[in-house]
Structures are given as structure tokens and as C-alpha cells.
Design a protein around this motif. Structure first.
Motif, short mmCIF file in Angstrom:
data_model
loop_
_atom_site.label_atom_id
_atom_site.label_comp_id
_atom_site.label_asym_id
_atom_site.label_seq_id
_atom_site.Cartn_x
_atom_site.Cartn_y
_atom_site.Cartn_z
N TYR A 1 -13.66 -28.72 -13.90
CA TYR A 1 -12.97 -27.67 -13.16
C TYR A 1 -13.93 -26.92 -12.24
N ALA B 1 -9.48 -26.32 -18.00
CA ALA B 1 -8.27 -25.93 -17.29
C ALA B 1 -7.18 -26.97 -17.51
N LEU C 1 -8.71 -30.65 -17.64
CA LEU C 1 -10.04 -30.79 -17.08
C LEU C 1 -11.03 -30.04 -17.95
N SER D 1 -3.09 -24.28 -11.47
CA SER D 1 -3.77 -24.63 -12.72
C SER D 1 -3.95 -23.36 -13.53
N GLY E 1 -12.32 -27.24 -8.83
CA GLY E 1 -11.36 -26.13 -8.81
C GLY E 1 -11.08 -25.59 -7.43
#
Length: 447
Positions: A393, A414, A388, A407, A397
Motif C-alpha cells: 500500500y 489496506a 494489500l 480503499s 497507494g
């Protein structure tokens, strides 16, 4: 209050139904039971029964549903009176109402855990009423069987999963969102709260209580049930969930005089053969499927809203009592299943949690256990992970974290590996081909 007289359910077991075999829909033979109980082994002593709080539904003999202030007062009274109960605020709705999680029983983090989700749809109250009285009955019961059960079981109850919808008597929340279609996107406060509970408490069993509108004569059972159908659910979890349906909940309903069927499937009223499927697919965003993907044995239960007789049409309390009592009968099957099948449940959920670390097998972007995925809906050779960007992210996230997805930082973005417990969930969240994906991650074939 009138205590619920405990009895052990005497259930005729039916054989397990193998996965991918079309389930038979013959109506179970009905027997009239003396009472429909939420917890078959919970006995409230007479002296405690007089002091135990009652819901608004109970004090009105089913003439009205318990109001939100009454629910708060009821739960507070149970909490004060029982050392078994703890109440936690797990979130707040858009309109400022609390999302409250009730814990009954063993507080140990590693304890076997059952989660009841009640009234995701705000205009479906019978499950909520059954959940509230179940909380009270567990809190006040003093028989040995219940004490033993609660000494090794963490029972979690979210009595009202959609307080704003409940206040407005609407299916959706304050934004009109169907919360039971938000268990992937996690855009609602309600969906996020539930995801956090599932991630942190790691329930072994998740039971989701709903109501439905009948379409006679093809779709009009007292109760409908359905297990996780998503083909990415581990076989052990899937099969245990179907056992919960076929060998426990449906026979418990029949024992108490209620008919049952498979949710989303119309049947011929004469032969019982399936003739049309209207719902009940493998969508990962529906809680019963999300639960299975998150390694919990689970079941959806739906009680019939429509009046069954002229007497029920004339007396709404009669209709409302029947709806709640049928939910209680089904809950009896759930508790019996959890008590009798504890070893199998824990083995299934443990194996499911570990399977993703092997990182083997296809991932399905469509299909269900009764509707095989099309070739274009199958990732036969999944990537080793997804990358990502920093912007992606930043956008998703928090949702990945709520889903329990691991992750790690990767340059300015990420990296999300498939080799993790949530392996089969990751592509559904990050692959651009998945129907409800959060973002278009970059599939990596070399990691």
C-alpha cells in the motif's frame, strides 16, 4: 486575425454500429467545405477578431509551429481578455515545464464537462495547434449558441500534455516514456497530472488528439479514429463513443473534404475490406481505454503527417495547414455531438459510474470489442476485493488514489473492495494475472 466564419454542420447521419460487429471501412464520400471549423457554432465578432491573440502557427500562415514561449504568451493574452477563461497549473514536468489546464465556460462542479488532451506525443503538433485556436475561438465568440453551450458546459483543454517531448520534438517525455502507455502505472508527472484531472473533474467526454505516419495504399487516410475497445468499458459508454466516431467525427471530416478510417486497421484500397490489424487493441494503459474505464465517452483522433502531394512536399506550410485543418474539421463533429447528444452522454456516464456498486459480471484481463478475450483472460467470478500489505500500500497507494479507487485500512495494510465505481478497473490494477498490474494483491473471496 481572420475570424472563423461559423456555420452549422450539415451531416448525413449513419446508423449506429452494434458492439462487436466488425466496422465497415468504406471511405466516406468527400465533399469540399468552405472552411474547417473547430466549433461549428462559435462566431467571433469583427471588433473582437482584431483584438484576439493569434498563435505562432497562425501568424506564420502555417510555416512553423507555435513555440512554447509563444504558447504561454498566447494563453495569457486569452486569459486576460476573456472572462470565460481560467488557467491552472496542474503539474510540472521533469525538466520544470508547466502542465497547464485551460478551463472555458461553466465553472460549476456539476456542469457537463468535456476534456481535450493535446500532444501527448511531443512530435505530433497539429492537435495542439487546433486546441490552442479552439480555446481562443470559444473565449471570444459572442453568438447566442456558443454562449448557451458554454453556460452549461465546462470545456477543459490540456494544450500541451508533453511539454518536454514537445521541446525535444520526441514522442516520449524527458525520460523517453510514451505517456500514452502510462495511464495505468502513472509513473510520469504528465500521466499523474492527467489522472488527477480525470478523477477530480469527472469529464463526460475525453478527446485525445494525435498524428500518425501513413503506409500507402493500405493505411493512408487523412484521419483515423478509434473509441475505447477494452471489454470492461460499460456498453453505454462504448456505444456512445462509437456514435461519436461514426455519426459525427467521421462525417464532419468528410463534409470538409477529408477521408477517414478506423485506427490500426489496414484496408484493401479497392474493396475497403480490412486485411490487417496493426494497433487499436484494448490495452487498459492507453488513454482512450482508460477514459472508458473511468466512465467517460471518448475518442482517439489521428491526423496524417505525410505529405499528400508534390505541392505539400515542396511547401511544408501547405502540409501543416492541412493537418491542422483536418483536426479542426473533426473537432467540429465532437462539438456537434456534445451539443446534440448531451442527454445520452450524461445518462451513459452516470449508469457506468453506478454499475460497479452492483458488483456483478466478469472482469476481462485481455481482449477487445473486436477480439474476444481468451478463457484464461476472463475472471468469471471476481473476488470481493483485494488485500494489500503495508509495504504494497505504501508503494501503490498514491496511484490508487489518483485513479479514484476507494480503499480502507485493514490491519497493517489496506483493503480494496470491488463494490465501487471503479470496480472493473480494480483487478486490472491489483490482480497478478493482469498485464499491467501495479502490485500482486491478495484476492479475497470472503469479505
Amino acid at each position: 486575425m481572420t475570424p472563423r466564419i461559423a456555420r452549422a454542420l450539415r451531416i448525413t447521419r449513419t446508423p449506429d454500429t452494434p458492439r462487436r460487429r466488425r466496422a465497415g471501412l468504406r471511405e466516406l464520400a468527400l465533399t469540399v467545405a468552405a472552411a474547417a471549423l473547430a466549433v461549428p457554432f462559435a462566431t467571433v465578432p469583427a471588433e473582437a477578431a482584431h483584438a484576439a491573440p493569434r498563435t505562432g502557427f497562425e501568424t506564420s500562415d502555417g510555416a512553423r509551429w507555435t513555440g512554447q514561449p509563444e504558447e504561454q504568451e498566447f494563453l495569457s493574452a486569452v486569459d486576460r481578455a476573456s472572462d470565460r477563461v481560467a488557467i491552472e497549473r496542474i503539474g510540472t514536468t521533469k525538466q520544470g515545464r508547466p502542465l497547464q489546464l485551460v478551463r472555458i465556460g461553466a465553472p460549476r462542479p456539476a456542469a457537463h464537462t468535456m476534456l481535450l488532451i493535446c500532444s501527448q506525443h511531443g512530435n505530433e503538433p497539429s492537435g495542439r495547434e487546433a486546441c490552442l485556436s479552439t480555446v481562443r475561438d470559444l473565449a471570444f465568440a459572442r453568438d447566442r449558441a456558443t454562449s448557451t453551450f458554454l453556460s452549461r458546459t465546462n470545456v477543459l483543454v490540456l494544450p500541451t500534455a508533453n511539454p518536454d517531448g514537445r521541446a525535444a520534438n520526441t514522442r516520449g517525455n524527458a525520460d523517453g516514456v510514451d505517456i500514452n502507455r502510462d495511464h495505468i502505472a502513472l509513473q510520469t508527472a504528465e500521466g499523474r497530472a492527467m489522472a488527477g484531472v480525470i478523477r477530480d473533474q469527472r469529464p463526460d467526454v475525453i478527446y485525445d488528439l494525435h498524428e500518425y505516419g501513413a503506409t500507402p495504399p493500405y493505411y493512408d487516410k487523412d484521419l483515423f479514429v478509434l473509441w475505447p475497445r477494452n471489454p470492461n468499458v460499460h456498453d453505454g459508454v462504448h456505444d456512445a463513443s462509437q456514435t461519436l466516431s461514426d455519426r459525427y467525427v467521421r462525417p464532419a471530416a468528410a463534409e470538409s473534404g477529408y477521408s477517414s478510417g478506423i485506427y490500426g486497421i489496414w484496408t484493401d484500397p479497392v474493396t475497403g475490406d480490412p486485411i490487417k490489424q496493426t494497433a487499436g487493441d484494448g490495452q487498459e494503459r492507453i488513454l482512450r481505454n482508460t477514459s472508458g474505464l473511468k466512465h467517460a465517452v471518448g475518442l482517439l483522433i489521428e491526423s496524417r503527417v505525410d505529405a499528400l502531394s508534390e505541392a505539400e512536399k515542396a511547401d511544408p506550410a501547405l502540409n501543416q495547414r492541412r493537418r491542422v485543418e483536418s483536426q479542426h474539421a473533426a473537432l467540429g463533429g465532437l462539438f456537434t455531438f456534445d451539443d446534440e447528444q448531451r442527454g445520452r452522454i450524461e445518462a451513459a456516464t452516470a449508469v457506468s459510474r453506478l454499475a460497479g456498486f452492483a458488483d456483478r459480471g466478469p472482469v476481462y484481463l485481455g481482449g477487445a470489442d473486436n477480439d474476444p478475450a481468451e478463457p484464461g483472460e476472463v475472471i468469471q467470478d471476481p473476488p470481493c476485493g483485494y488485500r494489500l500489505t503495508a509495504a504494497q500500500y505504501a508503494d501503490v497507494g498514491d496511484e490508487l488514489a489518483l485513479h479514484g479507487v476507494t480503499s480502507r485500512p485493514d490491519g497493517d495494510g489496506a483493503y480494496v473492495p470491488l463494490r465501487q465505481s471503479a470496480r472493473n478497473l480494480v483487478p486490472l490494477l491489483l490482480d497478478e494475472r493482469a498485464t499491467y498490474h501495479l502490485t500482486n494483491g491478495q484476492a479475497l473471496t470472503a469479505c
